[in-house]
Design a protein around this motif. Structure first.
Motif, PDB file in Angstrom:
ATOM      1  N   ASN A 154      -3.373  -6.494   1.542  1.00  8.64           N
ATOM      2  CA  ASN A 154      -2.224  -6.613   0.909  1.00  8.64           C
ATOM      3  C   ASN A 154      -1.355  -5.044   0.655  1.00  8.64           C
ATOM      4  OD1 ASN A 154      -2.156  -9.302  -0.444  1.00  8.64           O
ATOM      5  ND2 ASN A 154      -3.958  -8.598  -1.436  1.00  8.64           N
ATOM      6  N   THR A 155      -2.066  -4.476   1.559  1.00  2.00           N
ATOM      7  CA  THR A 155      -1.578  -2.820   1.798  1.00  2.00           C
ATOM      8  C   THR A 155      -1.065  -2.702   3.197  1.00  2.00           C
ATOM      9  OG1 THR A 155      -3.222  -2.076   0.264  1.00  2.00           O
ATOM     10  CG2 THR A 155      -2.004  -0.478   1.695  1.00  2.00           C
ATOM     11  N   ILE A 156       0.323  -2.389   3.360  1.00  2.00           N
ATOM     12  CA  ILE A 156       0.937  -2.098   4.603  1.00  2.00           C
ATOM     13  C   ILE A 156       0.319  -0.436   4.927  1.00  2.00           C
ATOM     14  CG2 ILE A 156       3.105  -1.362   5.656  1.00  2.00           C
ATOM     15  CD1 ILE A 156       4.450  -3.339   3.650  1.00  2.00           C
ATOM     16  N   TYR A 157       0.110  -0.829   6.345  1.00  2.00           N
ATOM     17  CA  TYR A 157      -0.152   0.488   6.977  1.00  2.00           C
ATOM     18  C   TYR A 157       0.969   1.163   8.037  1.00  2.00           C
ATOM     19  CZ  TYR A 157      -2.847   3.871   9.713  1.00  2.00           C
ATOM     20  OH  TYR A 157      -3.339   5.150  10.121  1.00  2.00           O
ATOM     21  N   ILE A 158       1.284   0.043   8.485  1.00  2.00           N
ATOM     22  CA  ILE A 158       2.291   0.601   9.752  1.00  2.00           C
ATOM     23  C   ILE A 158       3.780  -0.131   9.468  1.00  2.00           C
ATOM     24  CG2 ILE A 158       2.815   0.641  12.350  1.00  2.00           C
ATOM     25  CD1 ILE A 158      -0.191   0.172  12.981  1.00  2.00           C
ATOM     26  N   ALA A 159       4.655   0.502   9.599  1.00  8.80           N
ATOM     27  CA  ALA A 159       6.090  -0.081   9.313  1.00  8.80           C
ATOM     28  C   ALA A 159       7.080   0.504  10.345  1.00  8.80           C
ATOM     29  CB  ALA A 159       6.561   0.214   8.042  1.00  8.80           C
ATOM     30  N   ALA A 202      12.095  -6.777   8.413  1.00 12.47           N
ATOM     31  CA  ALA A 202      11.498  -5.964   9.395  1.00 12.47           C
ATOM     32  C   ALA A 202       9.992  -6.312   9.346  1.00 12.47           C
ATOM     33  CB  ALA A 202      11.403  -4.533   8.941  1.00 12.47           C
ATOM     34  N   ASN A 203       9.245  -5.960  10.402  1.00 12.34           N
ATOM     35  CA  ASN A 203       7.929  -6.217  10.685  1.00 12.34           C
ATOM     36  C   ASN A 203       6.949  -5.309  10.096  1.00 12.34           C
ATOM     37  OD1 ASN A 203       8.264  -8.613  12.072  1.00 12.34           O
ATOM     38  ND2 ASN A 203       8.655  -7.569  14.062  1.00 12.34           N
ATOM     39  N   TYR A 204       5.860  -5.419   9.551  1.00  8.03           N
ATOM     40  CA  TYR A 204       4.746  -4.725   8.902  1.00  8.03           C
ATOM     41  C   TYR A 204       3.503  -5.018   9.350  1.00  8.03           C
ATOM     42  CZ  TYR A 204       8.838  -3.821   5.945  1.00  8.03           C
ATOM     43  OH  TYR A 204      10.062  -3.366   5.494  1.00  8.03           O
ATOM     44  N   THR A 205       2.665  -4.071   9.612  1.00  9.65           N
ATOM     45  CA  THR A 205       1.097  -4.196   9.800  1.00  9.65           C
ATOM     46  C   THR A 205       0.220  -3.762   8.714  1.00  9.65           C
ATOM     47  OG1 THR A 205       1.698  -3.840  12.145  1.00  9.65           O
ATOM     48  CG2 THR A 205      -0.762  -3.716  11.234  1.00  9.65           C
ATOM     49  N   TYR A 206      -0.652  -4.723   8.327  1.00 12.18           N
ATOM     50  CA  TYR A 206      -1.234  -4.287   7.041  1.00 12.18           C
ATOM     51  C   TYR A 206      -2.649  -3.583   7.546  1.00 12.18           C
ATOM     52  CZ  TYR A 206       1.647  -7.011   4.090  1.00 12.18           C
ATOM     53  OH  TYR A 206       2.838  -7.601   3.324  1.00 12.18           O
ATOM     54  N   VAL A 207      -3.471  -3.036   6.306  1.00  8.67           N
ATOM     55  CA  VAL A 207      -4.454  -2.309   6.790  1.00  8.67           C
ATOM     56  C   VAL A 207      -5.685  -3.320   7.444  1.00  8.67           C
ATOM     57  CG1 VAL A 207      -6.635  -1.139   5.574  1.00  8.67           C
ATOM     58  CG2 VAL A 207      -4.216  -0.766   4.959  1.00  8.67           C
ATOM     59  N   ASP A 208      -5.866  -4.763   7.117  1.00  9.02           N
ATOM     60  CA  ASP A 208      -6.707  -5.226   7.686  1.00  9.02           C
ATOM     61  C   ASP A 208      -6.364  -5.815   8.977  1.00  9.02           C
ATOM     62  OD1 ASP A 208      -4.666  -7.232   7.241  1.00  9.02           O
ATOM     63  OD2 ASP A 208      -5.730  -8.513   6.237  1.00  9.02           O
ATOM     64  N   ASP A 223      11.286  -0.632  -9.726  1.00  5.28           N
ATOM     65  CA  ASP A 223      10.620  -0.680 -10.696  1.00  5.28           C
ATOM     66  C   ASP A 223       9.044  -0.556 -10.651  1.00  5.28           C
ATOM     67  OD1 ASP A 223      10.233  -3.174 -10.068  1.00  5.28           O
ATOM     68  OD2 ASP A 223      11.390  -4.160 -11.651  1.00  5.28           O
ATOM     69  N   GLY A 224       8.596  -0.641  -9.481  1.00  2.00           N
ATOM     70  CA  GLY A 224       7.196  -0.710  -9.540  1.00  2.00           C
ATOM     71  C   GLY A 224       6.428  -2.091  -9.529  1.00  2.00           C
ATOM     72  N   ALA A 225       7.171  -3.049  -9.655  1.00  2.00           N
ATOM     73  CA  ALA A 225       6.734  -4.368  -9.688  1.00  2.00           C
ATOM     74  C   ALA A 225       6.097  -4.748  -8.315  1.00  2.00           C
ATOM     75  CB  ALA A 225       7.834  -5.435 -10.082  1.00  2.00           C
ATOM     76  N   ILE A 226       6.789  -4.417  -7.664  1.00  2.00           N
ATOM     77  CA  ILE A 226       6.143  -4.783  -5.996  1.00  2.00           C
ATOM     78  C   ILE A 226       5.870  -3.287  -5.223  1.00  2.00           C
ATOM     79  CG2 ILE A 226       6.551  -5.983  -3.852  1.00  2.00           C
ATOM     80  CD1 ILE A 226       8.296  -7.684  -5.200  1.00  2.00           C
ATOM     81  N   ASP A 227       4.858  -3.131  -4.764  1.00  2.00           N
ATOM     82  CA  ASP A 227       4.446  -1.950  -3.760  1.00  2.00           C
ATOM     83  C   ASP A 227       3.339  -2.229  -3.251  1.00  2.00           C
ATOM     84  OD1 ASP A 227       4.043   0.438  -2.810  1.00  2.00           O
ATOM     85  OD2 ASP A 227       4.213   1.523  -4.605  1.00  2.00           O
ATOM     86  N   ARG A 228       3.804  -2.797  -1.674  1.00  2.00           N
ATOM     87  CA  ARG A 228       2.748  -2.965  -0.877  1.00  2.00           C
ATOM     88  C   ARG A 228       2.099  -1.743  -0.196  1.00  2.00           C
ATOM     89  NH1 ARG A 228       2.014  -8.527   0.151  1.00  2.00           N
ATOM     90  NH2 ARG A 228       3.410  -9.834  -0.713  1.00  2.00           N
ATOM     91  N   TYR A 229       2.463  -0.489  -0.498  1.00  2.44           N
ATOM     92  CA  TYR A 229       2.194   0.707   0.243  1.00  2.44           C
ATOM     93  C   TYR A 229       1.341   1.301  -0.613  1.00  2.44           C
ATOM     94  CZ  TYR A 229       6.778  -0.462   2.136  1.00  2.44           C
ATOM     95  OH  TYR A 229       7.770  -0.965   2.856  1.00  2.44           O
ATOM     96  N   ASP A 230       1.041   1.160  -1.803  1.00  2.00           N
ATOM     97  CA  ASP A 230       0.073   1.713  -2.626  1.00  2.00           C
ATOM     98  C   ASP A 230      -1.252   1.171  -2.478  1.00  2.00           C
ATOM     99  OD1 ASP A 230      -1.231   2.759  -4.598  1.00  2.00           O
ATOM    100  OD2 ASP A 230       0.525   2.897  -5.912  1.00  2.00           O
ATOM    101  N   PRO A 231      -2.365   2.023  -2.149  1.00  2.00           N
ATOM    102  CA  PRO A 231      -3.582   1.602  -1.663  1.00  2.00           C
ATOM    103  C   PRO A 231      -4.513   1.376  -3.070  1.00  2.00           C
ATOM    104  CG  PRO A 231      -3.558   3.814  -1.338  1.00  2.00           C
ATOM    105  CD  PRO A 231      -2.147   3.357  -1.642  1.00  2.00           C
ATOM    106  N   ARG A 232      -3.994   1.517  -4.342  1.00  2.00           N
ATOM    107  CA  ARG A 232      -4.759   1.546  -5.404  1.00  2.00           C
ATOM    108  C   ARG A 232      -4.367  -0.015  -5.865  1.00  2.00           C
ATOM    109  NH1 ARG A 232      -1.825   6.241  -8.395  1.00  2.00           N
ATOM    110  NH2 ARG A 232       0.029   5.114  -7.721  1.00  2.00           N
ATOM    111  N   ARG A 233      -3.625  -0.703  -5.528  1.00  2.00           N
ATOM    112  CA  ARG A 233      -3.400  -2.011  -5.902  1.00  2.00           C
ATOM    113  C   ARG A 233      -4.107  -3.086  -5.588  1.00  2.00           C
ATOM    114  NH1 ARG A 233       2.391  -2.684  -8.130  1.00  2.00           N
ATOM    115  NH2 ARG A 233       3.119  -0.778  -8.679  1.00  2.00           N
TER     116      ARG A 233
END
Length: 233
Positions: A154-159, A202-208, A223-233
């Motif tokens: 659930n964490t984006i690595y490449i954009a 756009a296309n995105y690549t995830y950490v997995d 508002d921070g409700a969605i953040d697929r870049y933050d690795p803490r979530r």
């Protein structure tokens, strides 16, 4: 009586009205079909870009396995790093054709634009949260290893990165100046990300390693409700 008086002579062409009708029909068909063709062409480009990003995701996975699950270096890593994180992936990607999105409209490929020091050589960038340190240097953010990511799927690595920028990275999440651990803050994503190249998304690549198309608001909201870049979530 002559034959020509009994059998009507055949016409050798169209009347003006007939020609105008044919032209009008062709124009209507073109107006209907051209957008369809353009959408089909863009869909093919989107699919090719997504394939590129899947292959880069696989390359990252192989790199992680070979380097103790540490993420690739990039130009902000330190003085010993080369101009882009993709240099460190070249043994796994094999071809630089992966580096350019077919829909990338940039005009500064292989030559810098006015005011820039280096040209654009890649359409993609990595998440700054996962910025690694050179061996022996301080790790400021603490998320440069696979084990540190809470949810790799659930964490984006490449954009994809906005056209005509010089790409070594992107930073929709945490940014810091090189080797300065006190400077971590948020930056607006629309300054650097290509959010609408492919059918409004756009296309995105995830950490997995998997890749997926999203509208930008599906990846981040102010508002921070969605953040697929933050690795803490």
């Amino acid at each position: 009586m002559r034959i020509s008086e009994v059998i009507p002579m055949r016409r050798n062409g169209f009347t003006l009205i007939e020609l105008l009708v044919v032209i009008a029909i062709i124009a209507i068909l073109a107006a209907i079909l051209f957008p369809v063709f353009a959408q089909a062409r863009e869909k093919a480009r989107q699919t090719q870009c997504l394939s590129n990003m899947r292959q880069m995701g696989l390359a990252v996975q192989m790199y992680l396995q070979d380097f103790d699950e540490r993420f690739p270096l990039d130009s902000h890593t330190g003085s010993g790093a080369r101009w882009t994180w993709l240099f460190t992936l070249e043994p796994y990607t094999k071809t630089r054709l992966l580096y350019r999105c077919p829909s990338d409209p940039s005009t500064n490929w292989d030559r810098p634009r006015q005011g820039q020091r280096t040209p654009r050589r890649v359409s993609y960038g990595t998440n700054f949260w996962m910025l690694p340190s050179l061996w022996g240097e301080q790790d400021c953010l603490g998320y440069n290893s696979l084990a540190s990511i809470v949810s790799p799927a659930n964490t984006i690595y490449i954009a994809e990165v906005k056209e005509n920028t010089t790409v070594d990275h992107y930073h929709p999440g945490a940014w810091r100046f090189p080797n300065e651990c006190s400077s971590v803050y948020y930056i607006e994503p629309n300054q650097e990300l290509a959010m609408t190249w492919h059918s409004g998304g756009a296309n995105y690549t995830y950490v997995d390693g998997h890749a997926k198309w999203h509208r930008f608001e599906q990846t981040w909201t102010p508002d921070g409700a969605i953040d697929r870049y933050d690795p803490r979530r």
